[in-house]
Write a protein that holds these residues in place. Sequence first.
Motif, PDB file in Angstrom:
ATOM      1  N   ALA A   6       0.190   1.333  22.394  1.00 53.54           N
ATOM      2  CA  ALA A   6      -0.274   1.290  23.773  1.00 53.54           C
ATOM      3  C   ALA A   6      -1.748   0.885  23.782  1.00 53.54           C
ATOM      4  O   ALA A   6      -2.574   1.517  23.148  1.00 53.54           O
ATOM      5  CB  ALA A   6      -0.099   2.659  24.430  1.00 53.54           C
ATOM      6  N   MET A   7      -2.082  -0.198  24.494  1.00 54.31           N
ATOM      7  CA  MET A   7      -3.439  -0.712  24.469  1.00 54.31           C
ATOM      8  C   MET A   7      -4.316   0.015  25.482  1.00 54.31           C
ATOM      9  O   MET A   7      -3.884   0.340  26.589  1.00 54.31           O
ATOM     10  CB  MET A   7      -3.435  -2.210  24.744  1.00 54.31           C
ATOM     11  CG  MET A   7      -2.860  -3.023  23.604  1.00 54.31           C
ATOM     12  SD  MET A   7      -2.908  -4.798  23.900  1.00 54.31           S
ATOM     13  CE  MET A   7      -1.601  -4.966  25.121  1.00 54.31           C
ATOM     14  N   ALA A  72      -0.359   1.829   1.524  1.00 52.27           N
ATOM     15  CA  ALA A  72       0.898   1.858   0.791  1.00 52.27           C
ATOM     16  C   ALA A  72       2.043   2.294   1.693  1.00 52.27           C
ATOM     17  O   ALA A  72       1.835   2.828   2.788  1.00 52.27           O
ATOM     18  CB  ALA A  72       0.785   2.804  -0.406  1.00 52.27           C
ATOM     19  N   GLU A  73       3.264   2.099   1.222  1.00 45.83           N
ATOM     20  CA  GLU A  73       4.430   2.484   2.010  1.00 45.83           C
ATOM     21  C   GLU A  73       4.455   3.984   2.288  1.00 45.83           C
ATOM     22  O   GLU A  73       5.042   4.428   3.274  1.00 45.83           O
ATOM     23  CB  GLU A  73       5.703   2.044   1.291  1.00 45.83           C
ATOM     24  CG  GLU A  73       5.869   0.525   1.253  1.00 45.83           C
ATOM     25  CD  GLU A  73       7.162   0.089   0.588  1.00 45.83           C
ATOM     26  OE1 GLU A  73       7.907   0.972   0.116  1.00 45.83           O
ATOM     27  OE2 GLU A  73       7.420  -1.129   0.531  1.00 45.83           O
ATOM     28  N   GLY A  74       3.802   4.771   1.443  1.00 50.17           N
ATOM     29  CA  GLY A  74       3.730   6.212   1.658  1.00 50.17           C
ATOM     30  C   GLY A  74       2.672   6.640   2.638  1.00 50.17           C
ATOM     31  O   GLY A  74       2.442   7.844   2.815  1.00 50.17           O
ATOM     32  N   ASN A  75       2.007   5.671   3.294  1.00 46.51           N
ATOM     33  CA  ASN A  75       0.958   5.967   4.283  1.00 46.51           C
ATOM     34  C   ASN A  75       1.317   5.365   5.639  1.00 46.51           C
ATOM     35  O   ASN A  75       0.601   4.524   6.172  1.00 46.51           O
ATOM     36  CB  ASN A  75      -0.387   5.411   3.810  1.00 46.51           C
ATOM     37  CG  ASN A  75      -0.792   5.886   2.441  1.00 46.51           C
ATOM     38  OD1 ASN A  75      -1.085   5.087   1.557  1.00 46.51           O
ATOM     39  ND2 ASN A  75      -0.817   7.199   2.232  1.00 46.51           N
ATOM     40  N   PRO A  76       2.440   5.784   6.229  1.00 44.28           N
ATOM     41  CA  PRO A  76       2.914   5.117   7.446  1.00 44.28           C
ATOM     42  C   PRO A  76       1.979   5.276   8.644  1.00 44.28           C
ATOM     43  O   PRO A  76       1.888   4.364   9.478  1.00 44.28           O
ATOM     44  CB  PRO A  76       4.275   5.773   7.713  1.00 44.28           C
ATOM     45  CG  PRO A  76       4.184   7.113   7.027  1.00 44.28           C
ATOM     46  CD  PRO A  76       3.356   6.867   5.802  1.00 44.28           C
ATOM     47  N   VAL A  77       1.298   6.417   8.755  1.00 44.45           N
ATOM     48  CA  VAL A  77       0.418   6.620   9.913  1.00 44.45           C
ATOM     49  C   VAL A  77      -0.794   5.701   9.812  1.00 44.45           C
ATOM     50  O   VAL A  77      -1.163   5.024  10.777  1.00 44.45           O
ATOM     51  CB  VAL A  77      -0.006   8.097  10.015  1.00 44.45           C
ATOM     52  CG1 VAL A  77      -0.944   8.298  11.203  1.00 44.45           C
ATOM     53  CG2 VAL A  77       1.210   8.997  10.163  1.00 44.45           C
ATOM     54  N   SER A  78      -1.410   5.662   8.645  1.00 45.21           N
ATOM     55  CA  SER A  78      -2.558   4.786   8.445  1.00 45.21           C
ATOM     56  C   SER A  78      -2.183   3.326   8.664  1.00 45.21           C
ATOM     57  O   SER A  78      -2.918   2.572   9.315  1.00 45.21           O
ATOM     58  CB  SER A  78      -3.123   4.981   7.041  1.00 45.21           C
ATOM     59  OG  SER A  78      -4.235   4.152   6.814  1.00 45.21           O
ATOM     60  N   ARG A  79      -1.034   2.912   8.136  1.00 46.49           N
ATOM     61  CA  ARG A  79      -0.600   1.524   8.293  1.00 46.49           C
ATOM     62  C   ARG A  79      -0.344   1.182   9.760  1.00 46.49           C
ATOM     63  O   ARG A  79      -0.730   0.105  10.237  1.00 46.49           O
ATOM     64  CB  ARG A  79       0.669   1.278   7.485  1.00 46.49           C
ATOM     65  CG  ARG A  79       0.473   1.366   5.982  1.00 46.49           C
ATOM     66  CD  ARG A  79       1.809   1.313   5.266  1.00 46.49           C
ATOM     67  NE  ARG A  79       2.396  -0.024   5.295  1.00 46.49           N
ATOM     68  CZ  ARG A  79       3.660  -0.265   4.993  1.00 46.49           C
ATOM     69  NH1 ARG A  79       4.492   0.733   4.695  1.00 46.49           N
ATOM     70  NH2 ARG A  79       4.128  -1.504   5.013  1.00 46.49           N
ATOM     71  N   LEU A  81      -1.611   2.628  12.452  1.00 48.04           N
ATOM     72  CA  LEU A  81      -2.872   2.573  13.183  1.00 48.04           C
ATOM     73  C   LEU A  81      -3.603   1.266  12.906  1.00 48.04           C
ATOM     74  O   LEU A  81      -4.100   0.606  13.826  1.00 48.04           O
ATOM     75  CB  LEU A  81      -3.759   3.749  12.795  1.00 48.04           C
ATOM     76  CG  LEU A  81      -3.396   5.115  13.372  1.00 48.04           C
ATOM     77  CD1 LEU A  81      -4.208   6.207  12.685  1.00 48.04           C
ATOM     78  CD2 LEU A  81      -3.629   5.145  14.871  1.00 48.04           C
ATOM     79  N   THR A  82      -3.674   0.877  11.642  1.00 46.36           N
ATOM     80  CA  THR A  82      -4.428  -0.304  11.249  1.00 46.36           C
ATOM     81  C   THR A  82      -3.862  -1.568  11.881  1.00 46.36           C
ATOM     82  O   THR A  82      -4.616  -2.427  12.354  1.00 46.36           O
ATOM     83  CB  THR A  82      -4.421  -0.436   9.713  1.00 46.36           C
ATOM     84  OG1 THR A  82      -5.028   0.721   9.140  1.00 46.36           O
ATOM     85  CG2 THR A  82      -5.157  -1.680   9.261  1.00 46.36           C
ATOM     86  N   SER A  83      -2.537  -1.701  11.901  1.00 43.57           N
ATOM     87  CA  SER A  83      -1.893  -2.909  12.408  1.00 43.57           C
ATOM     88  C   SER A  83      -1.473  -2.802  13.861  1.00 43.57           C
ATOM     89  O   SER A  83      -0.999  -3.794  14.436  1.00 43.57           O
ATOM     90  CB  SER A  83      -0.648  -3.228  11.559  1.00 43.57           C
ATOM     91  OG  SER A  83      -0.996  -3.479  10.224  1.00 43.57           O
ATOM     92  N   GLY A  84      -1.635  -1.626  14.459  1.00 49.35           N
ATOM     93  CA  GLY A  84      -1.155  -1.404  15.814  1.00 49.35           C
ATOM     94  C   GLY A  84      -2.032  -2.034  16.877  1.00 49.35           C
ATOM     95  O   GLY A  84      -3.230  -2.301  16.670  1.00 49.35           O
ATOM     96  N   PRO A 261       2.345 -10.319  10.197  1.00 48.12           N
ATOM     97  CA  PRO A 261       1.698 -10.336  11.519  1.00 48.12           C
ATOM     98  C   PRO A 261       0.770 -11.545  11.663  1.00 48.12           C
ATOM     99  O   PRO A 261       0.307 -12.112  10.671  1.00 48.12           O
ATOM    100  CB  PRO A 261       0.895  -9.024  11.531  1.00 48.12           C
ATOM    101  CG  PRO A 261       1.510  -8.167  10.483  1.00 48.12           C
ATOM    102  CD  PRO A 261       2.031  -9.104   9.430  1.00 48.12           C
ATOM    103  N   ASP A 262       0.469 -11.890  12.910  1.00 46.22           N
ATOM    104  CA  ASP A 262      -0.377 -13.059  13.162  1.00 46.22           C
ATOM    105  C   ASP A 262      -1.724 -12.935  12.462  1.00 46.22           C
ATOM    106  O   ASP A 262      -2.210 -13.907  11.867  1.00 46.22           O
ATOM    107  CB  ASP A 262      -0.587 -13.245  14.668  1.00 46.22           C
ATOM    108  CG  ASP A 262       0.668 -13.739  15.376  1.00 46.22           C
ATOM    109  OD1 ASP A 262       1.587 -14.225  14.684  1.00 46.22           O
ATOM    110  OD2 ASP A 262       0.723 -13.631  16.618  1.00 46.22           O
ATOM    111  N   PHE A 263      -2.345 -11.745  12.526  1.00 42.83           N
ATOM    112  CA  PHE A 263      -3.658 -11.609  11.909  1.00 42.83           C
ATOM    113  C   PHE A 263      -3.588 -11.827  10.403  1.00 42.83           C
ATOM    114  O   PHE A 263      -4.557 -12.284   9.782  1.00 42.83           O
ATOM    115  CB  PHE A 263      -4.291 -10.248  12.228  1.00 42.83           C
ATOM    116  CG  PHE A 263      -3.551  -9.061  11.683  1.00 42.83           C
ATOM    117  CD1 PHE A 263      -3.607  -8.734  10.331  1.00 42.83           C
ATOM    118  CD2 PHE A 263      -2.816  -8.250  12.531  1.00 42.83           C
ATOM    119  CE1 PHE A 263      -2.925  -7.630   9.833  1.00 42.83           C
ATOM    120  CE2 PHE A 263      -2.134  -7.154  12.040  1.00 42.83           C
ATOM    121  CZ  PHE A 263      -2.190  -6.837  10.683  1.00 42.83           C
TER     122      PHE A 263
END
Length: 282
Positions: A6-7, A72-79, A81-84, A261-263
């Motif tokens: 959500a932006m 890493a795949e074991g860090n789903p929340v961080s990933r 957030l970073t790409s969201g 992703p585009d970025f």
Amino acid sequence: MRSVDAMDQLDQRALDFFREFGFLKLPGFLDADTVTALEAEVRSGLGRSYQLPTDKPSVVTGYEGYYLPLMAEGNPVSRALTSGDRLLSLGRQLLGAPVMPKPAKGILYSDASGWHRDAAGPDLSAVKVAAYLSPVTAESGALRFVPGSHEQGFSDRLARFRDAHPEGSPLDEDAEAALWPGVPVPTEPGDIVVFDVHIWHAALFGSLRAQWSVSYVAVPETEAQRAAARDYIDLFLRVGHRYDRSAFPYYDPDWLVEDRPDFAHAMADLGLFDADRAGAGE
């Protein structure tokens, strides 16, 4: 958990504040569930990778800390957030351009940090997002800024001031606090602080504080901008912290595949995913 897709649209006052002063605090940007899950990822990863201290060092050096990429795949929340879209949108709004991430990391600071800037050159356009996972105040390691010192001329003048008045070794935190007219930004878990990477900042009087951080870099146009963006993003790879790089890759595996992703296409165009770089650590 609040959606990371959500932006949030910054109002004009917030945008003007950031552009004039170089930093911005966004209270409650992360909800309680996200903070809890993110803290678990940070502390678990750091605990697996390092023998962490339990007390503040007896001598304050100004640089002690433990750093780990959390892509890493074991860090789903961080990933997520970073790409969201929420943080990508925040970066776009503040920089006025499409952005790409400098991968997120978890950090345990066991020491203070004297006055410094993260970047010096005028060809880099980037912001850093920092989220402390426990309350921090001016007396316990909160970030503090010299307002307006992200402007290139002012930033460079302060670099000369720093050269003329270098920090002591060991670091004298009282002297650092007194010498520079910094504005502390206390935060609670869930708040984020976002700042231009050229701004002069410090974190004094704190110890053993965990932080999650990520940066966003404007997609470059000129060759000088491309070189500056590449150097800033992959600086993490050249510092040489020792941990299991296969378990904690620097780049998100989803960014390395064809359907990225585009970025990530812009990052690949800079050569950031070359085989000899992907997976190395700071």
